[in-house]
Structure formats: structure tokens, C-alpha cells
Design an enzyme around this catalytic site. Structure first.
Site, PDB file in Angstrom:
ATOM      1  N   TYR A  66       0.795  -1.147  -0.112  1.00 26.21           N
ATOM      2  CA  TYR A  66       0.060  -0.037  -0.036  1.00 26.21           C
ATOM      3  C   TYR A  66       0.832   1.238  -0.151  1.00 26.21           C
ATOM      4  O   TYR A  66       1.778   1.348   0.784  1.00 26.21           O
ATOM      5  CB  TYR A  66      -1.036   0.008   1.350  1.00 26.21           C
ATOM      6  CG  TYR A  66      -2.312  -0.174   0.872  1.00 26.21           C
ATOM      7  CD1 TYR A  66      -2.999   1.199   0.250  1.00 26.21           C
ATOM      8  CD2 TYR A  66      -3.343  -1.102   0.888  1.00 26.21           C
ATOM      9  CE1 TYR A  66      -4.304   1.358  -0.192  1.00 26.21           C
ATOM     10  CE2 TYR A  66      -4.549  -1.329   0.540  1.00 26.21           C
ATOM     11  CZ  TYR A  66      -4.964  -0.006  -0.067  1.00 26.21           C
ATOM     12  OH  TYR A  66      -6.277  -0.022  -0.667  1.00 26.21           O
ATOM     13  N   GLU A  68      -0.311   5.061  -0.509  1.00 30.83           N
ATOM     14  CA  GLU A  68      -1.049   6.090  -0.853  1.00 30.83           C
ATOM     15  C   GLU A  68      -0.052   7.312  -0.594  1.00 30.83           C
ATOM     16  O   GLU A  68       0.690   7.379   0.357  1.00 30.83           O
ATOM     17  CB  GLU A  68      -2.268   6.183   0.436  1.00 30.83           C
ATOM     18  CG  GLU A  68      -3.520   5.315   0.056  1.00 30.83           C
ATOM     19  CD  GLU A  68      -4.567   5.532   0.986  1.00 30.83           C
ATOM     20  OE1 GLU A  68      -4.428   6.501   2.068  1.00 30.83           O
ATOM     21  OE2 GLU A  68      -5.564   4.940   0.858  1.00 30.83           O
ATOM     22  N   ASP A 217      -6.817  13.876 -24.880  1.00 31.90           N
ATOM     23  CA  ASP A 217      -7.048  12.396 -24.553  1.00 31.90           C
ATOM     24  C   ASP A 217      -6.309  11.597 -25.648  1.00 31.90           C
ATOM     25  O   ASP A 217      -7.041  11.316 -26.692  1.00 31.90           O
ATOM     26  CB  ASP A 217      -8.555  12.045 -24.241  1.00 31.90           C
ATOM     27  CG  ASP A 217      -8.511  10.659 -23.866  1.00 31.90           C
ATOM     28  OD1 ASP A 217      -7.637   9.839 -24.046  1.00 31.90           O
ATOM     29  OD2 ASP A 217      -9.868  10.335 -23.351  1.00 31.90           O
ATOM     30  N   THR A 243      -4.577   6.389 -21.803  1.00 32.01           N
ATOM     31  CA  THR A 243      -4.113   4.955 -21.271  1.00 32.01           C
ATOM     32  C   THR A 243      -2.734   4.570 -21.355  1.00 32.01           C
ATOM     33  O   THR A 243      -2.266   5.161 -22.252  1.00 32.01           O
ATOM     34  CB  THR A 243      -5.194   3.977 -21.735  1.00 32.01           C
ATOM     35  OG1 THR A 243      -5.286   3.950 -23.077  1.00 32.01           O
ATOM     36  CG2 THR A 243      -6.541   4.328 -21.281  1.00 32.01           C
ATOM     37  N   LYS A 246      -2.953   0.603 -24.805  1.00 31.88           N
ATOM     38  CA  LYS A 246      -3.324   0.559 -26.290  1.00 31.88           C
ATOM     39  C   LYS A 246      -2.066   0.518 -27.148  1.00 31.88           C
ATOM     40  O   LYS A 246      -1.207  -0.395 -26.927  1.00 31.88           O
ATOM     41  CB  LYS A 246      -4.600   1.964 -26.535  1.00 31.88           C
ATOM     42  CG  LYS A 246      -5.620   1.536 -25.726  1.00 31.88           C
ATOM     43  CD  LYS A 246      -6.671   2.589 -26.221  1.00 31.88           C
ATOM     44  CE  LYS A 246      -7.968   2.298 -25.189  1.00 31.88           C
ATOM     45  NZ  LYS A 246      -8.121   3.080 -24.198  1.00 31.88           N
ATOM     46  N   ARG A 252      -2.550  -2.361 -18.199  1.00 34.81           N
ATOM     47  CA  ARG A 252      -3.739  -1.538 -18.207  1.00 34.81           C
ATOM     48  C   ARG A 252      -3.768  -0.491 -17.085  1.00 34.81           C
ATOM     49  O   ARG A 252      -3.333  -1.137 -15.995  1.00 34.81           O
ATOM     50  CB  ARG A 252      -4.961  -2.378 -17.766  1.00 34.81           C
ATOM     51  CG  ARG A 252      -5.299  -3.535 -18.987  1.00 34.81           C
ATOM     52  CD  ARG A 252      -6.592  -4.112 -18.881  1.00 34.81           C
ATOM     53  NE  ARG A 252      -7.616  -3.296 -19.442  1.00 34.81           N
ATOM     54  CZ  ARG A 252      -7.901  -3.172 -20.950  1.00 34.81           C
ATOM     55  NH1 ARG A 252      -7.221  -4.461 -21.657  1.00 34.81           N
ATOM     56  NH2 ARG A 252      -8.819  -2.556 -21.480  1.00 34.81           N
TER      57      ARG A 252
END
Ligand code: PLP
Length: 438
Positions: A66, A68, A217, A243, A246, A252
Site C-alpha cells: 500500500y 497512498e 486524451d 491509457t 493501447k 492496463r
């Protein structure tokens, strides 16, 4: 004593040994998917094959942690390695795209876009984006998305007639008029079914005139931008969202990039605004993909993706197919099947049975419904990753032609014959990252 290699080398060990033992049912499904990805001609333009190195990075112990916060400013201890991993990914993104700031934590493209709203708009504010049926993405203010219900989405489109040379392209008179009239807080450019070069300079000029934040984008074309096969939005856009899975050929995930002036707003919007702990295994795989994308061979890849798409478009036009905008400048071809008298969904399902994986898609001004539209959307990122070149594109176009005709006639034998031919060709072009390849 010298060791001699065995006369008959042992076959490679089966993939995923622990998973096969712990969960044979799931292991079998993964094996079947690998086989499917190996045997079929994957033409969905938003998909790709990541390298074995990217796959390995996603399957590491980094996912146990973790984190954060951001490097050097975390809410959990034990970040000695994770901070370095994230810093590596950030530095590689900055160097590859030539940006002042990069945030590599967004879980995927949609949350990355939502973070841009959170950073630069308030609920109810007006945002301007390309409409979904015209080629934009859901998250650019389309009604069914939170971005179109919590914000006031105003939408632009393309010029008709859509399949003509010169048609099917963004109508900048409309974009300018809407921007002047509606005074949006954010303008989105880029899309999910846009076969032509995005004129970032034109969008930048309009955004500056009306005082809007321009978000480019580049989810679909990030790999082309990184490889120099599409102009960069960096001189024109305030924020670049993408992203990573692609054309960029990473895991991903997503990234938000910007000038230093927007760094604070973006970081605050991603965490704590929208997300909790970053997916560190994904961050690591993004770092690997960015290193791969900085290699000279990736420039060749990006240019080959475009050359293949152009060759495929030409071969389809020669077979009487209507293409939105009359062709392509990038990795994507949008086919309007109206003149072939086969609905997009019927064609897509038939092609799937023929081993050619595409998706049905609306075409601009589509008279049919989105669940049952007139078009199919295809692209060349995956086949180029397997090493197919322009010389094979007429064959691919001919398979599509035969598949669409077979769909019209319900000729299952013809589809099965194409499937065998496709699998034969694919066997000669092993896909990166697949255990079953070769
Ligand atoms: C232009 C564009 N933006 C954003 C997204 C959303 O990405 P994700 O599916 O990772 O949420 C997509 C996905 O198709 C896209 O094409």
C-alpha cells in the site's frame, strides 16, 4: 569435465505452474485465452500484445504494498523500493513525452479523465467534447457517463458526408462556435473512433481564446505520439490524458501529464481526490513499457502501425468498402457497412467465427441504434506487434471481404475456411508475451 547439452532438449515448462496446481479451472481459462490470442487476427484498435517483461512486472510482489501518497510523501511506511519504482515511471514518462509533470497513478483511462474534471471544473460546469457517436469517448461529457450527468456536456462532431474524402473530420467551425457560445471550463480532444490526425494546435487556439483548459486524451494514439508517428499535443494542451495499454503497449493503466503549473491540481485530484493506494505492480509495468517505448525499435513499430493501417484501408477501398473519412492517418479504420447491406454487429460476430476479432461501432450520423450500428472498427496495433507488414494487408482485407459476404449469406463453411487460413498465418508470427506463441 565439460557438460554436454542433452540430445533432446526438454520442452519448455508449462506456464503458470502454481496456478495450475492451486486453481486448475482458472488456469485452464487463462490457457484458453492465450490460445485464442495466439490463433486469431486481433484487429480491435484499442488492444495490443504486451511484452513478456511487461507481463512479468504486473505479476510481482509490488502488488502486496500500500502506498497512498506520492514518492517521499506517503501515508504508509516501507516505501524504500516503491518510491524508486514510481519515480522511475514518472521520469521515463516525462522524458518520453517531453512533459514537465507526469502522474502515473490513475487506475485506468476513465478515472484519469475524471481526475481532470475534478482538477479543473465543478459539478454543473460546462465541458466541451466530441460526442460518442461521432468518435469521442464516454468520459468526454456523454450523457450516460457521470461526466455527462454531473457536468453539462456540450458535444461537437464531424462534417458529412462521412465516407467522403474531406468528410468524417472534426468540424472546427462547430468547435469554435460552441466554445464561444458555451464558454466551457474544459475542452476535450481525442477520441475512441477517430481515424484522422488530431489538430492539437487548432484546439489549443480555441481553448486559449475562450479561457478553457484543453485536455488532449491521447489514449488511442499515445504509442504513435511516443514513436513520432502522430504530432504531439505537448506544445498545445494544458493536460494530456492517456491509457497505457493501447498503442503504448503497456499494462492496463493510465497517466496524466501537464505543465508544471498544473502539477499540484492534478496530483491532488488523483489522490486524495479520487483514488486511494496506487497499483504499484501496474506502475512498475508502466515503467517497463515506457523504457521499451523509448527504444529506437518502438519508433519503427509506431510507423509500421500507421503504414499497415493505410495499406489495409487502401485494400478495403479497392474491395468496395466505405471508410469513415475515406481512409486513415493513424492506427484505426472505421468501416461503414451500409452499402454491403450487413449490420455491424452481424459482421463482427461472423468475423469472430472466422478468427478475426473486431468490434461493432457506430459511424457518425448513424441511422441505426448504438447496440446494432452500421459499422465495424478495426486497427493494426496488435498485428504489427506480431510482425505483420504492409505486404500482408491485402490478404487481411480479402479475409474481411470474404467474411462480410459470408455473414450476408449465412455461409458458416466459408467462415470456418477463413478461420483455418488465419490460424495458419498467425502461427508464423508468434505474439509477444504469449506462452503458447510459436
Ligand atoms: C479516448 C479514450 N479515453 C479514455 C478511455 C477509457 O479508458 P479505460 O477503458 O481504461 O477506462 C478510452 C478507452 O477506450 C479511450 O478510447
Amino acid at each position: 569435465m565439460t557438460a554436454h547439452p542433452p540430445a533432446h532438449p526438454a520442452p519448455p515448462a508449462p506456464a503458470h505452474p502454481a496456478l495450475r496446481t492451486a486453481d486448475p479451472e482458472l488456469a485452464a481459462l487463462i490457457g484458453a485465452e492465450e490460445r485464442l490470442q495466439a490463433d486469431t487476427l486481433r484487429l480491435i484498435p484499442s488492444e495490443n500484445y504486451v511484452s513478456a517483461a511487461v507481463l512479468e512486472a504486473t505479476g510481482t510482489v509490488l502488488q502486496n504494498k500500500y502506498s497512498e501518497g506520492y514518492p517521499g510523501r506517503r501515508y504508509y511506511e516501507g516505501q524504500q523500493n516503491i518510491d524508486l519504482v514510481e519515480t522511475l515511471a514518472v521520469e521515463r514518462a516525462r522524458a518520453l513525452f517531453g512533459v514537465e509533470h507526469a502522474n502515473v497513478q490513475p487506475y485506468s483511462g476513465s478515472p484519469a479523465n475524471l481526475a481532470a474534471y475534478l482538477a479543473f471544473a465543478a459539478p454543473g460546469d460546462t465541458v466541451l467534447g466530441m460526442s460518442l457517436p461521432m468518435g469521442g469517448h464516454l468520459t468526454h461529457g456523454w450523457g450516460v457517463s457521470a461526466t455527462g450527468t454531473w457536468f453539462r456536456g456540450v458535444q461537437y462532431g464531424v462534417r458529412g458526408p462521412v465516407t467522403s474524402e474531406g468528410g468524417g473530420r472534426i468540424d472546427f467551425d462547430e468547435v469554435r462556435d460552441l466554445a464561444r457560445k458555451e464558454r466551457p471550463k474544459i475542452i476535450f480532444c481525442g477520441g475512441t473512433a477517430v481515424p484522422r490526425t488530431i489538430d492539437f494546435a487548432a484546439f489549443g487556439e480555441i481553448a486559449r481564446e475562450v479561457g478553457a483548459v484543453l485536455v488532449a486524451d491521447i489514449a488511442h494514439i499515445a504509442g504513435l505520439v511516443a514513436g513520432g508517428a502522430h504530432p504531439s499535443p505537448v506544445p498545445h494542451a494544458d493536460v494530456i490524458a492517456t491509457t497505457t495499454h493501447k498503442t503504448l503497449r503497456g499494462p492496463r493503466g493510465a497517466m496524466l501529464m501537464s505543465r508544471a503549473t498544473h502539477a499540484k491540481a492534478i496530483d491532488k485530484a488523483v489522490f486524495p481526490g479520487l483514488q486511494g493506494g496506487p497499483h504499484n505492480h501496474t506502475t512498475a509495468a508502466i515503467a517497463v513499457a515506457l523504457r521499451e517505448a523509448a527504444a529506437p525499435s518502438f519508433r519503427d513499430y509506431a510507423h509500421a502501425v500507421v503504414a499497415n493501417a493505410k495499406a489495409l484501408a487502401e485494400a478495403l477501398l479497392a474491395r468496395g468498402f466505405d471508410l469513415v473519412s475515406g481512409g486513415t492517418d493513424n492506427h484505426l479504420v472505421l468501416i461503414d457497412l451500409t452499402s454491403k447491406e450487413v449490420p455491424g454487429k452481424v459482421a463482427a460476430k461472423a468475423l469472430d467465427r472466422a478468427g478475426i476479432v473486431v468490434n461493432h461501432n457506430t459511424v457518425p450520423f448513424d441511422p441505426r441504434k448504438p447496440f446494432d450500428p452500421s459499422g465495424i472498427r478495426i486497427g493494426t496495433p496488435s498485428l504489427t506487434s506480431r510482425g505483420l507488414g504492409t505486404e500482408q494487408m491485402p490478404r487481411v482485407a480479402e479475409w474481411i471481404n470474404r467474411g462480410v459476404s459470408a455473414a450476408a449469406k449465412g455461409d458458416e463453411e466459408a467462415l470456418a475456411a477463413i478461420r483455418t487460413e488465419v490460424a495458419e498465418l498467425m502461427a508464423a508470427y508468434p505474439a509477444p508475451g504469449l506462452a503458447t506463441a510459436g
